[in-house]
Design an enzyme around this catalytic site. Structure first.
Site, PDB file in Angstrom:
ATOM      1  N   TYR A  25       0.631  14.172   0.452  1.00 37.41           N
ATOM      2  CA  TYR A  25       0.160  14.752   1.701  1.00 37.41           C
ATOM      3  C   TYR A  25       0.235  16.277   1.700  1.00 37.41           C
ATOM      4  CZ  TYR A  25       0.518   9.878   3.074  1.00 37.41           C
ATOM      5  OH  TYR A  25       0.385   8.518   3.127  1.00 37.41           O
ATOM      6  N   GLY A  54       2.097   4.988  -0.691  1.00 34.61           N
ATOM      7  CA  GLY A  54       1.489   6.272  -1.037  1.00 34.61           C
ATOM      8  C   GLY A  54       2.586   7.265  -1.405  1.00 34.61           C
ATOM      9  N   CYS A  77      -2.783  33.715   9.417  1.00 37.19           N
ATOM     10  CA  CYS A  77      -2.568  34.472  10.646  1.00 37.19           C
ATOM     11  C   CYS A  77      -2.208  33.586  11.824  1.00 37.19           C
ATOM     12  CB  CYS A  77      -3.809  35.286  10.950  1.00 37.19           C
ATOM     13  SG  CYS A  77      -4.115  36.401   9.591  1.00 37.19           S
ATOM     14  N   GLU A 115       0.842  -1.204   0.000  1.00 43.34           N
ATOM     15  CA  GLU A 115       0.000   0.000   0.000  1.00 43.34           C
ATOM     16  C   GLU A 115       0.878   1.256   0.000  1.00 43.34           C
ATOM     17  OE1 GLU A 115      -1.996  -0.437   3.745  1.00 43.34           O
ATOM     18  OE2 GLU A 115      -2.910  -2.344   3.210  1.00 43.34           O
TER      19      GLU A 115
HETATM   20  N1  LLP Z   1      -1.513   2.062   4.390  1.00 49.45           N
HETATM   21  C1  LLP Z   1      -2.047   2.553   5.526  1.00 49.45           C
HETATM   22  C2  LLP Z   1      -2.933   1.714   6.313  1.00 49.45           C
HETATM   23  C3  LLP Z   1      -1.719   3.850   5.940  1.00 49.45           C
HETATM   24  O1  LLP Z   1      -2.229   4.329   7.078  1.00 49.45           O
HETATM   25  C4  LLP Z   1      -0.851   4.644   5.155  1.00 49.45           C
HETATM   26  C5  LLP Z   1      -0.500   6.009   5.561  1.00 49.45           C
HETATM   27  C6  LLP Z   1      -0.347   4.106   3.955  1.00 49.45           C
HETATM   28  C7  LLP Z   1      -0.699   2.798   3.612  1.00 49.45           C
HETATM   29  C8  LLP Z   1       0.564   4.857   3.037  1.00 49.45           C
HETATM   30  O2  LLP Z   1       1.762   5.201   3.670  1.00 49.45           O
HETATM   31  P1  LLP Z   1       2.932   5.899   2.822  1.00 49.45           P
HETATM   32  O3  LLP Z   1       3.441   4.887   1.817  1.00 49.45           O
HETATM   33  O4  LLP Z   1       2.386   7.104   2.178  1.00 49.45           O
HETATM   34  O5  LLP Z   1       3.944   6.258   3.851  1.00 49.45           O
HETATM   35  N2  LLP Z   1       0.340  12.912   6.567  1.00 49.45           N
HETATM   36  C9  LLP Z   1       1.603  12.293   6.933  1.00 49.45           C
HETATM   37  C10 LLP Z   1       1.636  10.841   6.529  1.00 49.45           C
HETATM   38  C11 LLP Z   1       0.502  10.036   7.118  1.00 49.45           C
HETATM   39  C12 LLP Z   1       0.497   8.594   6.681  1.00 49.45           C
HETATM   40  C13 LLP Z   1      -0.774   7.911   7.065  1.00 49.45           C
HETATM   41  N3  LLP Z   1      -0.918   6.554   6.641  1.00 49.45           N
HETATM   42  C14 LLP Z   1       2.739  13.082   6.303  1.00 49.45           C
HETATM   43  O6  LLP Z   1       2.475  14.068   5.628  1.00 49.45           O
HETATM   44  O7  LLP Z   1       3.914  12.770   6.516  1.00 49.45           O
END
Ligand code: LLP
Length: 427
Positions: free
Chosen positions: A384, A286, A356, A284
């Site tokens: 993000y 992202g 602000c 998964e």
């Molecule tokens: N699978 C699940 C169950 C997740 O909760 C997440 C991310 C992913 C996959 C994807 O993770 P990635 O490959 O993107 O690291 N807003 C934060 C990151 C939050 C990630 C939440 N879950 C930031 O801007 O660093």
């Protein structure tokens, strides 16, 4: 092409002193579409995907893009066309992937707080699998499936209790986190789920955190997962697939995460050694698919020299780029037009937005040679950023462009005032 800015990301580069995304100049795009403006490289996304595909060559694996990183429809369309499945966490995300042409059977539904209505909708459209996160959710999903006359395919998300060595807000696989079923409770939870008529156990799942830059947490988590698969199967419950989550980091500030194929070479060697090499795999990812494919172009509004700090006030803000305010995150900031004389002295600025509050900063202590009217590009803004953006301070959400070679496509128009107040009513 010349002078790529980030190692391994040749599609964001300077040509004739002008910053380009593939064959399109950011100055030209921002003149036509205004700022702040998100610009994404399609080639960069497909390159990032190709690294995973190389890693999985010859294996039974499915890459489910975690759309929370960037859920804009055209981005989903790119990944759907490239054969990806999707990892979603809400009914809204489900509607998005379907609107982008996803095959519902390649969708997995994660998250600790799925509502009954969300479960019913996901069953109605025939998603591939629910990643179930608690014993209470197992019972509710069973009820919803029975009431809709279906059986829900499930994986149980286990919490392997490994430290991903990342920011505490984005660590998810430690004992104190709200995610997954505790390692010790896993077997009994599987036994309970396997006995319920509305559920069909198909897999096991984990996701240990995000922006992970080392391979050890992954290798440790895989060992713990495989131990669990062995004990669950010994209890007579077959595990058809292993979902290993996302989390692979990107280079924001000299970070050196393993390449996706190198990481998977090591993980697959472990799977092979333990006899699981032919098991169906799911991941998964992202951030690692989109993060370094995007930049945010912003215009310098004012220079504000001060006694303690010099401020460079730009037209992008924490509502567009929330990561610095939320996680003290670092994003590289570079000029869209390289200075005529690179040797001319630069000053050190805090790059801040118009919102602000003092938390509205984009970069602290950056050496820049800039004046009002110049444009800057905030790098690594593909993940993000837009998906976490808001209308705070009644600021419009920015526009987005997807670049494909020398072609640019407007994939999201800037919010109008009417967009912002849609649904609101005067007394
Ligand atoms: N699978 C699940 C169950 C997740 O909760 C997440 C991310 C992913 C996959 C994807 O993770 P990635 O490959 O993107 O690291 N807003 C934060 C990151 C939050 C990630 C939440 N879950 C930031 O801007 O660093």
């Amino acid at each position: 092409m010349s002078a790529p800015l980030l190692p391994g990301h040749p599609h964001i580069h300077y040509a004739n002193d002008q910053l380009h995304v593939e064959g399109c100049s950011l100055d030209a795009l921002s003149l036509s579409h205004g700022t702040p403006l998100f610009v994404y490289s399609k080639a960069s996304m497909l390159d990032a995907l190709a690294a995973y595909q190389r890693g999985f060559a010859g294996r039974n694996a499915r890459i489910c893009y975690a759309i929370k990183a960037n859920s804009s429809l055209a981005i989903l369309q790119v990944f759907a066309a490239a054969g990806c499945g999707f990892d979603i966490v809400s009914e809204g995300e489900l509607a998005r992937v379907l609107a982008a042409g996803a095959d519902a059977s390649k969708v997995i539904f994660s998250g600790v707080g799925k509502t009954r209505a969300e479960m019913a909708q996901a069953l109605r459209v025939g998603i591939g699998c629910f990643n179930v996160e608690s014993e209470a959710e197992i019972d509710v999903l069973n009820e919803v499936a029975l009431s809709t006359g279906t059986r829900a395919a499930i994986s149980i998300r286990v919490n392997p209790n490994v430290d991903p060595k990342t920011h505490p807000y984005i660590s998810t696989g430690l004992k104190g986190n709200k995610f997954g079923i505790a390692h010790e409770r896993t077997l009994v939870t599987y036994q309970r789920a396997a006995a319920l008529p509305g559920l069909q156990v198909v897999g096991i799942d984990c996701h240990i955190g995000s922006q992970i830059t080392q391979d050890t947490p992954y290798l440790d988590a895989m060992d713990r997962m495989l131990d669990l698969v062995e004990s669950i199967e010994a209890a007579g419950i077959p595990i058809h697939h292993i979902d290993f989550g996302g989390g692979l980091g990107i280079n924001y500030n000299g970070d050196t995460p393993p390449a996706a194929d190198a990481l998977w070479n090591k993980l697959l060697a472990k799977l092979d050694a333990r006899g699981f090499g032919q098991r169906q795999l799911m991941i998964e990812p992202g951030r690692s698919l989109v993060g370094n494919a995007g930049v945010c172009v912003t215009e310098v509004l004012y220079m504000k020299p001060g006694e303690q700090k010099n401020f460079c006030i730009v037209d992008a803000a924490m509502n567009d780029l929330p990561r610095p305010a939320m996680y003290q995150a670092f994003h590289t900031i570079v000029p869209v037009q390289q200075a005529a004389s690179p040797s001319a002295s630069s000053e050190v600025y805090d790059v801040v937005g118009p919102v602000c509050e003092s938390g509205d900063w984009i970069g602290h202590d950056r050496a820049l040679q800039v004046q009002a009217g110049d444009k800057l590009a905030v790098l690594s803004a593909g993940a993000y950023c837009m998906s976490m953006s808001s209308n705070y301070n009644s600021r419009p959400k920015a526009a987005e462009i997807l670049v494909d070679g020398t072609q640019s496509h407007l994939i999201r128009q800037r919010d109008s005032f009417a967009d912002q107040i849609r649904g609101e009513k005067l007394l």
